[in-house]
Scaffold this motif. Structure first.
Motif, short mmCIF file in Angstrom:
data_model
loop_
_atom_site.label_atom_id
_atom_site.label_comp_id
_atom_site.label_asym_id
_atom_site.label_seq_id
_atom_site.Cartn_x
_atom_site.Cartn_y
_atom_site.Cartn_z
N ILE A 318 0.85 -1.19 0.00
CA ILE A 318 0.00 0.00 0.00
C ILE A 318 0.89 1.25 0.00
O ILE A 318 0.67 2.19 -0.77
N GLY A 321 2.61 1.53 -3.36
CA GLY A 321 1.68 2.05 -4.37
C GLY A 321 1.49 3.55 -4.24
O GLY A 321 1.46 4.28 -5.24
N LYS A 322 1.38 4.01 -3.00
CA LYS A 322 1.22 5.44 -2.77
C LYS A 322 2.43 6.21 -3.30
O LYS A 322 2.30 7.31 -3.85
N ALA A 326 -0.43 6.14 -6.57
CA ALA A 326 -1.73 5.48 -6.44
C ALA A 326 -2.60 6.19 -5.40
O ALA A 326 -2.11 6.69 -4.39
N ILE A 328 -5.28 6.05 -2.42
CA ILE A 328 -5.66 5.11 -1.36
C ILE A 328 -6.98 5.56 -0.75
O ILE A 328 -7.31 6.75 -0.75
N LEU A 518 -5.22 0.45 -1.72
CA LEU A 518 -5.16 0.97 -3.07
C LEU A 518 -6.55 1.03 -3.70
O LEU A 518 -7.31 0.06 -3.62
N VAL A 526 -5.27 -0.35 -10.49
CA VAL A 526 -5.03 0.68 -9.49
C VAL A 526 -5.09 2.04 -10.18
O VAL A 526 -4.53 2.22 -11.27
N ASP A 528 -4.87 6.47 -10.03
CA ASP A 528 -4.20 7.57 -9.35
C ASP A 528 -5.22 8.51 -8.72
O ASP A 528 -6.43 8.23 -8.75
N SER A 543 -5.31 -5.53 0.10
CA SER A 543 -4.40 -4.47 -0.34
C SER A 543 -5.17 -3.31 -0.95
O SER A 543 -4.58 -2.27 -1.24
N THR A 544 -6.47 -3.48 -1.13
CA THR A 544 -7.29 -2.48 -1.80
C THR A 544 -8.35 -1.91 -0.87
O THR A 544 -8.66 -2.47 0.18
#
Length: 610
Positions: A318, A321-322, A326, A328, A518, A526, A528, A543-544
């Protein structure tokens, strides 16, 4: 697979060892393994990377149930369902401002396809007849059939990998060691007619498996989450997919606006790049075991020790991804569940809270909720709707000797089968329970207002006689009564607390995982901050940001969406790259056996139009 130059300095990024695959999957829970099997069936060269030295994550530790409305097996148990009923139910339960109609429809249309694909690859599921949805007063609710149970698996099929499969916690097993299916466990936990025979049959089978008993105490009849992950692993192994364990991912490779691989620290200490020609699928769990992320996002007070999630779930992907842009979301939310502590163990109270003769109170000795409601609702009951209440953390679970004699609690067998003198370690400062001869003494030991607790006990005795919980309506619907005691009337969830000795424990707003992470679209891409998909970047599971919003519509609403979005991620990543694929006869599998390869390419493209 193509290997990079050997002998390079591990920490020198310019000479870092590289391996190249079509798809890299991060995580080894159910969503990750399903996605890996699916892309392998599409002819892709795929790598699965797991942070810990055991595979399966929270999925293997779970009940393994999947919530799939309108599944093809419901007719066999004479339960009628429809997409319209399922949509009405979910739309009423999930707040409109959290999840769109389109996302709900996507789930309802894809989940039955996902279940059929699981069956084709050797993971058969059947609907559980008497497992009601969690919100009985809502239009479209069903009394059973939507929650599905995985067929047991002989652990011998895992070969040498049997010991690497993450194990379910002892309290989820009969006698701490014996595996049960969801249907078997539900009958035992509900103290339904014939539960003793089910328990004893399972125990006899366990001890009669002499070859396994000579090796270890672990039951090789895998059920629930162990069966789900075990069966998916067998499918993965049959396709020759590589699984790396002890390999934490430390970063995503983000170049020219595209995620094209990961950086990971391997078991030998080397740092390597694992490039992905077609994309990366992240299904690596949530952040429930990260103290720092809990402090930043969840309610206060909070502790990783209150979570029943896998120890490796520290939100690494996470955060990664950020870092690549990404979005969140839903970071304040978790799959909440009431938990108690026994030494270093965290135990979730799933069924115990519905039995008659038990209450949960705050420090004043007063009840503040219907104890029998879905465990996910405990978060907002204990913290409050806006997560601002601190005075109920911890709360306290209280029951008497009648409850202790008749029902299991936190993996501790009822005293009729396992008396207190046989379980000395369960009581005292480091034990599961505090014990006292009177309610007043118990209140003093736990730090509860004694007068308030006595008043609550008197009130519960009155409610037990009338069968009506005048405060919170406990036992008033089918969900509450599912884990009550059908032999107790007029209300199977209500009983007095009046016979010493008395027992109590501190209860925390724990969880079985977080549900923020995410943000993904309906193809599991994923996105933005502007909502634009990040090329090559997919995610599923904890994770999402959960597609169930902040609610828990029914048992299996964690794994159901996780598997479904893992399935859609694999479908989309291969469909979007189809021009660069060389497929044998336009089939996904390298095998010519359609029963193994599942859906054909043209069918996949139709799925992606959902």
């Amino acid at each position: 697979m193509q290997s990079g130059e050997q002998g390079a300095t591990a920490r020198d990024d310019s000479h870092m060892l590289e391996e190249v695959y079509d798809v890299v999957v991060v995580g080894s829970g159910a969503a990750a393994l399903l996605a890996a099997v699916r892309v392998a069936d599409a002819g892709a060269d795929v790598l699965v990377i797991e942070k810990e030295n055991r595979f399966g994550g929270n999925s293997a530790m779970s009940g393994g149930g999947i919530w799939v409305p309108n599944n093809s097996g419901m007719a066999s148990i004479h339960i009628a369902d429809s997409p319209e009923d399922a949509f009405a139910y979910l739309r009423a339960v999930i707040p409109d401002d959290q999840i769109s109609d389109a996302t709900i429809q996507t789930y309802l249309q894809t989940a039955p396809l996902m279940i059929e694909y699981l069956r084709q690859v050797g993971v058969p599921y059947t609907p559980v007849e008497k497992y009601p949805d969690y919100y009985p007063d809502v239009t479209g609710w069903k009394a059973g059939g939507r929650t599905m149970d995985c067929a047991p698996l002989d652990g011998n099929e895992l070969g040498e990998y049997f010991s690497h499969l993450r194990e379910m916690p002892p309290q989820s097993k009969a006698f701490s060691h014996v595996n049960l299916s969801i249907t078997e466990a539900a009958q035992i936990q509900a103290v339904a007619k014939g539960w003793q025979k089910i328990a004893m049959r399972a125990l006899v089978r366990y001890f009669m498996d002499i070859p396994a008993r000579l090796r270890s105490k672990r039951d090789r009849r895998l059920c629930m989450g162990e069966a789900l992950v075990g069966r998916l692993f067998v499918a993965l192994r049959n396709r020759g997919v590589v699984l790396l364990m002890n390999t934490p991912v430390t970063a995503l490779l983000h170049e020219d606006g595209r995620v094209g691989g990961v950086v990971a620290t391997c078991n030998d200490g080397s740092v390597r790049k694992f490039r992905a020609r077609k994309g990366v699928i992240v299904a690596a769990g949530g952040f429930e075991r990260s103290a720092a992320m809990r402090r930043e996002y969840l309610a206060d007070p909070s502790s990783p020790d209150w979570s029943a999630g896998s120890a490796g779930n520290t939100g690494d992907l996470i955060r990664a991804g950020k870092q690549v842009g990404a979005s969140i979301g839903r970071m304040r939310e978790a799959w909440w569940a009431p938990t108690v502590r026994w030494k270093d163990r965290t135990i979730v109270l799933f069924f115990e809270k519905s039995k008659p003769g038990l209450v949960i109170v705050d420090q004043t000795g007063q009840r503040f909720m219907n104890e029998s409601i879905t465990y996910n609702s405990y978060g907002k009951c204990m913290y409050g709707e806006d997560y601002s209440i601190k005075s109920r953390v911890p709360a306290f679970v209280i029951f008497d000797s009648t409850y202790r004699k008749k029902y299991m609690f936190g993996g501790l067998l009822q005293s009729s089968m396992s008396p207190d003198w046989m379980n000395a370690a369960a009581f005292g400062e480091d034990g599961l329970l505090t014990k006292a001869s009177t309610l007043e003494e118990l209140a003093v030991k736990l730090g509860i207002d004694a007068k308030g607790l006595q008043g609550t006990a008197e009130e519960m005795a009155r409610f037990a006689k009338t069968g009506i919980d005048e405060r919170f309506g406990r036992g008033g619907d089918e969900h509450d009564r599912m884990y009550g005691d059908e032999k107790v009337s007029p209300n199977p969830c209500l009983g007095p607390i009046d016979k010493g000795p008395f027992y109590g424990a501190r209860v925390y707003p724990g969880d079985i995982g977080t549900k923020g992470g995410l943000v993904i679209n309906d193809d599991a891409q994923v996105v933005d901050e502007a909502g634009v998909p990040i090329e090559g970047f997919y995610a599923a599971g904890n994770s999402t940001a959960s597609i169930m919003g902040d609610v828990y519509p029914g048992a299996g609403c964690t794994l159901g969406p996780a598997l479904t979005m893992g399935f859609r991620a694999a479908n989309h990543i291969m469909a979007s790259n189809s021009g660069r694929l060389t497929l044998d006869n336009n089939r996904f599998s390298k095998s010519a056996d359609r029963a193994q390869c599942g859906l054909e390419f043209e069918e996949l493209q139709k799925e992606q139009e959902i």
